[in-house]
Design a protein around this motif. Structure first.
Motif, PDB file in Angstrom:
ATOM      1  N   ALA A  41       7.000 -53.796 -37.924  1.00 55.90           N
ATOM      2  CA  ALA A  41       6.743 -54.443 -39.216  1.00 55.90           C
ATOM      3  C   ALA A  41       5.372 -54.075 -39.766  1.00 55.90           C
ATOM      4  CB  ALA A  41       6.871 -55.947 -39.063  1.00 55.90           C
ATOM      5  N   LYS A  42       5.322 -53.884 -41.088  1.00 56.78           N
ATOM      6  CA  LYS A  42       4.067 -53.602 -41.792  1.00 56.78           C
ATOM      7  C   LYS A  42       3.951 -54.622 -42.935  1.00 56.78           C
ATOM      8  CE  LYS A  42       3.399 -49.239 -42.732  1.00 56.78           C
ATOM      9  NZ  LYS A  42       3.687 -47.872 -43.245  1.00 56.78           N
ATOM     10  N   PRO A  43       3.273 -55.760 -42.674  1.00 61.71           N
ATOM     11  CA  PRO A  43       3.182 -56.808 -43.701  1.00 61.71           C
ATOM     12  C   PRO A  43       2.470 -56.305 -44.959  1.00 61.71           C
ATOM     13  CG  PRO A  43       2.480 -57.605 -41.549  1.00 61.71           C
ATOM     14  CD  PRO A  43       2.602 -56.129 -41.432  1.00 61.71           C
ATOM     15  N   GLY A  44       2.904 -56.829 -46.103  1.00 63.02           N
ATOM     16  CA  GLY A  44       2.251 -56.496 -47.360  1.00 63.02           C
ATOM     17  C   GLY A  44       0.928 -57.223 -47.495  1.00 63.02           C
ATOM     18  N   PRO A  45       0.032 -56.736 -48.347  1.00 61.36           N
ATOM     19  CA  PRO A  45      -1.293 -57.345 -48.505  1.00 61.36           C
ATOM     20  C   PRO A  45      -1.245 -58.820 -48.858  1.00 61.36           C
ATOM     21  CG  PRO A  45      -1.209 -55.210 -49.587  1.00 61.36           C
ATOM     22  CD  PRO A  45       0.190 -55.529 -49.188  1.00 61.36           C
ATOM     23  N   ALA A  46      -0.239 -59.230 -49.633  1.00 62.30           N
ATOM     24  CA  ALA A  46      -0.180 -60.625 -50.079  1.00 62.30           C
ATOM     25  C   ALA A  46       0.680 -61.507 -49.187  1.00 62.30           C
ATOM     26  CB  ALA A  46       0.332 -60.690 -51.519  1.00 62.30           C
ATOM     27  N   ASP A  47       1.233 -60.922 -48.126  1.00 60.52           N
ATOM     28  CA  ASP A  47       2.085 -61.731 -47.239  1.00 60.52           C
ATOM     29  C   ASP A  47       1.253 -62.747 -46.482  1.00 60.52           C
ATOM     30  OD1 ASP A  47       4.190 -60.279 -48.093  1.00 60.52           O
ATOM     31  OD2 ASP A  47       4.455 -59.110 -46.245  1.00 60.52           O
ATOM     32  N   ARG A  48       1.905 -63.858 -46.154  1.00 61.04           N
ATOM     33  CA  ARG A  48       1.267 -64.895 -45.342  1.00 61.04           C
ATOM     34  C   ARG A  48       1.871 -64.874 -43.936  1.00 61.04           C
ATOM     35  NH1 ARG A  48       1.028 -70.452 -48.638  1.00 61.04           N
ATOM     36  NH2 ARG A  48      -0.447 -70.833 -46.929  1.00 61.04           N
ATOM     37  N   ASP A  49       1.241 -65.601 -43.045  1.00 58.41           N
ATOM     38  CA  ASP A  49       1.727 -65.691 -41.658  1.00 58.41           C
ATOM     39  C   ASP A  49       1.866 -64.301 -41.012  1.00 58.41           C
ATOM     40  OD1 ASP A  49       1.919 -68.484 -41.946  1.00 58.41           O
ATOM     41  OD2 ASP A  49       3.940 -68.306 -42.772  1.00 58.41           O
ATOM     42  N   ASN A  85       3.112 -60.437 -33.860  1.00 60.19           N
ATOM     43  CA  ASN A  85       3.624 -60.828 -32.547  1.00 60.19           C
ATOM     44  C   ASN A  85       4.944 -60.119 -32.252  1.00 60.19           C
ATOM     45  OD1 ASN A  85       1.444 -62.486 -32.097  1.00 60.19           O
ATOM     46  ND2 ASN A  85       2.498 -64.378 -32.711  1.00 60.19           N
ATOM     47  N   ALA A  86       5.765 -59.985 -33.284  1.00 59.15           N
ATOM     48  CA  ALA A  86       7.031 -59.274 -33.104  1.00 59.15           C
ATOM     49  C   ALA A  86       6.780 -57.809 -32.763  1.00 59.15           C
ATOM     50  CB  ALA A  86       7.886 -59.397 -34.367  1.00 59.15           C
ATOM     51  N   ASN A  87       5.788 -57.223 -33.409  1.00 60.22           N
ATOM     52  CA  ASN A  87       5.437 -55.842 -33.099  1.00 60.22           C
ATOM     53  C   ASN A  87       4.970 -55.698 -31.655  1.00 60.22           C
ATOM     54  OD1 ASN A  87       6.029 -55.009 -35.677  1.00 60.22           O
ATOM     55  ND2 ASN A  87       3.893 -54.920 -36.374  1.00 60.22           N
ATOM     56  N   ALA A  88       4.142 -56.640 -31.194  1.00 62.73           N
ATOM     57  CA  ALA A  88       3.649 -56.593 -29.818  1.00 62.73           C
ATOM     58  C   ALA A  88       4.807 -56.660 -28.826  1.00 62.73           C
ATOM     59  CB  ALA A  88       2.662 -57.728 -29.575  1.00 62.73           C
ATOM     60  N   ASP A  89       5.768 -57.547 -29.102  1.00 58.35           N
ATOM     61  CA  ASP A  89       6.935 -57.672 -28.222  1.00 58.35           C
ATOM     62  C   ASP A  89       7.776 -56.405 -28.254  1.00 58.35           C
ATOM     63  OD1 ASP A  89       6.196 -60.220 -27.490  1.00 58.35           O
ATOM     64  OD2 ASP A  89       7.454 -61.204 -29.010  1.00 58.35           O
ATOM     65  N   ALA A  90       7.936 -55.805 -29.429  1.00 65.01           N
ATOM     66  CA  ALA A  90       8.739 -54.591 -29.549  1.00 65.01           C
ATOM     67  C   ALA A  90       8.097 -53.431 -28.803  1.00 65.01           C
ATOM     68  CB  ALA A  90       8.930 -54.239 -31.027  1.00 65.01           C
ATOM     69  N   ILE A  91       6.784 -53.295 -28.943  1.00 62.42           N
ATOM     70  CA  ILE A  91       6.072 -52.230 -28.242  1.00 62.42           C
ATOM     71  C   ILE A  91       6.134 -52.437 -26.735  1.00 62.42           C
ATOM     72  CG2 ILE A  91       3.800 -51.197 -27.857  1.00 62.42           C
ATOM     73  CD1 ILE A  91       3.172 -51.787 -30.788  1.00 62.42           C
ATOM     74  N   ASP A  92       5.950 -53.662 -26.302  1.00 62.64           N
ATOM     75  CA  ASP A  92       5.975 -53.978 -24.873  1.00 62.64           C
ATOM     76  C   ASP A  92       7.338 -53.676 -24.261  1.00 62.64           C
ATOM     77  OD1 ASP A  92       4.429 -55.185 -22.627  1.00 62.64           O
ATOM     78  OD2 ASP A  92       6.126 -56.584 -22.624  1.00 62.64           O
ATOM     79  N   ALA A  93       8.410 -53.783 -25.075  1.00 59.92           N
ATOM     80  CA  ALA A  93       9.766 -53.557 -24.573  1.00 59.92           C
ATOM     81  C   ALA A  93      10.127 -52.078 -24.508  1.00 59.92           C
ATOM     82  CB  ALA A  93      10.772 -54.289 -25.453  1.00 59.92           C
ATOM     83  N   LEU A  94       9.314 -51.221 -25.133  1.00 56.41           N
ATOM     84  CA  LEU A  94       9.599 -49.798 -25.088  1.00 56.41           C
ATOM     85  C   LEU A  94       9.401 -49.266 -23.673  1.00 56.41           C
ATOM     86  CD1 LEU A  94       7.835 -48.586 -28.370  1.00 56.41           C
ATOM     87  CD2 LEU A  94      10.289 -48.920 -27.995  1.00 56.41           C
ATOM     88  N   ALA A  95      10.366 -48.476 -23.180  1.00 53.97           N
ATOM     89  CA  ALA A  95      10.304 -47.974 -21.810  1.00 53.97           C
ATOM     90  C   ALA A  95       9.045 -47.167 -21.522  1.00 53.97           C
ATOM     91  CB  ALA A  95      11.559 -47.151 -21.505  1.00 53.97           C
ATOM     92  N   PRO A  96       8.610 -46.272 -22.429  1.00 48.68           N
ATOM     93  CA  PRO A  96       7.387 -45.511 -22.137  1.00 48.68           C
ATOM     94  C   PRO A  96       6.130 -46.370 -22.105  1.00 48.68           C
ATOM     95  CG  PRO A  96       8.701 -44.398 -23.805  1.00 48.68           C
ATOM     96  CD  PRO A  96       9.264 -45.777 -23.664  1.00 48.68           C
ATOM     97  N   VAL A  97       6.194 -47.573 -22.668  1.00 50.27           N
ATOM     98  CA  VAL A  97       5.014 -48.445 -22.714  1.00 50.27           C
ATOM     99  C   VAL A  97       5.085 -49.510 -21.631  1.00 50.27           C
ATOM    100  CG1 VAL A  97       3.666 -50.054 -24.112  1.00 50.27           C
ATOM    101  CG2 VAL A  97       4.746 -48.059 -25.183  1.00 50.27           C
ATOM    102  N   GLY A  98       6.164 -50.274 -21.623  1.00 51.90           N
ATOM    103  CA  GLY A  98       6.247 -51.398 -20.697  1.00 51.90           C
ATOM    104  C   GLY A  98       6.987 -51.112 -19.406  1.00 51.90           C
ATOM    105  N   GLY A  99       7.842 -50.092 -19.383  1.00 48.20           N
ATOM    106  CA  GLY A  99       8.634 -49.821 -18.187  1.00 48.20           C
ATOM    107  C   GLY A  99       7.798 -49.450 -16.981  1.00 48.20           C
ATOM    108  N   LEU A 100       8.007 -50.142 -15.867  1.00 46.50           N
ATOM    109  CA  LEU A 100       7.305 -49.884 -14.605  1.00 46.50           C
ATOM    110  C   LEU A 100       5.806 -50.109 -14.705  1.00 46.50           C
ATOM    111  CD1 LEU A 100       9.131 -46.617 -13.442  1.00 46.50           C
ATOM    112  CD2 LEU A 100       9.754 -48.981 -12.956  1.00 46.50           C
TER     113      LEU A 100
END
Length: 263
Positions: free
Chosen positions: A12-20, A26-41
């Motif tokens: 996700a890439k939030p827009g400048p005027a987006d809130r929260d 946090n969703a991006n962090a979870d998605a990256i962590d779930a990637l096999a080259p990043v989080g696997g092993l």
């Protein structure tokens, strides 16, 4: 402005005027962590910051030395010794293992080097190899569909259990482009003596003259005793050589049978 997303991983890439912004971040962090080259092993401390001598190893997949893919179920806690440098790795069978000296020379999956202090982990160095060389000349093994080995390649067989090609007599083998066939039927060796030494053959040339002894009637010669002995010696030489050849053939059959090439 509406949230947009990256092309490959759809982060996700939030827009400048987006809130929260915390939600997509946090969703991006979870998605990256779930990637096999990043989080696997991945090996990491069980607490952030570390408050114990424990690390954890994440679930992941790895390639075995035979080319198949194994799955590691993960380890939520791995206790390490204090004030020590520890190498963490998976065996080829997928067993999480540690060493305080070095990584093994045999097949393994390197994960991390962990340094501990008196009561906590001070550093974790990632040793995972995410990308590897590929190509027909880069494989350390032949694919199950077959292929061509490099010119000059060798195959080292074990000296304890050894190497077996084919697990049943009905499986077919062929050499030098011959049509594969099952193992030939059993040879029956009624004469079982064998040897691996082929002795020299002592011949009696056909040009050897036999004197003979004529009777009183012309054209009716009789063999002398010496002639008969010479013939008997020549026959005995031929018999010994023939028997020796048969013994050598028996030894060859025994060797081929021991290797499974004959029945």
């Amino acid at each position: 402005m509406a949230t947009t997303y990256t092309q490959q991983t759809r982060l996700a890439k939030p827009g400048p005027a987006d809130r929260d912004w915390n939600v997509p971040l946090n969703a991006n962090a979870d998605a990256i962590d779930a990637l096999a080259p990043v989080g696997g092993l991945c090996v990491a401390t069980t607490e952030v910051p570390s408050a114990s001598l424990n690390v954890q190893a994440a679930v992941g997949r790895y390639q075995r030395r035979d080319g198949t893919v194994g799955t590691f179920a993960g380890a939520p806690t791995l206790a390490l010794a204090a004030s020590t440098t520890t190498y963490v790795y998976l065996t080829d069978a997928g067993v999480l293992t540690t060493s305080t000296s070095s990584l093994p020379a045999t097949s393994h999956v390197p994960l991390a080097v962990v340094v501990t202090g008196a009561s906590a982990v001070t550093s974790v160095t990632d040793l995972r190899v995410v990308c590897g060389t590929v190509g027909s000349d880069a494989r350390p093994f032949l694919p199950t569909a077959g292929g061509a080995m490099a010119d000059g390649a060798t195959i080292a067989a074990g000296t304890t259990t050894g190497l077996k090609i084919g697990t049943a007599t009905t499986q077919k083998l062929g050499f030098w482009n011959a049509t594969p066939v099952v193992r030939p039927g059993t040879y029956t060796q009624t004469y079982a003596a064998n040897t691996r030494t082929l002795a020299a053959y002592t011949s009696a040339p056909a040009s050897t003259a036999y004197t003979g002894l004529a009777t009183g009637q012309a054209g009716t010669p009789y063999a002398q005793a010496a002639d008969l002995n010479s013939l008997r010696s020549a026959y005995e030489n031929l018999r010994v050589f023939s028997e020796n050849t048969t013994q050598l053939l028996n030894a060859l059959i025994n060797d081929l049978r021991a290797m499974g090439l004959l029945g």
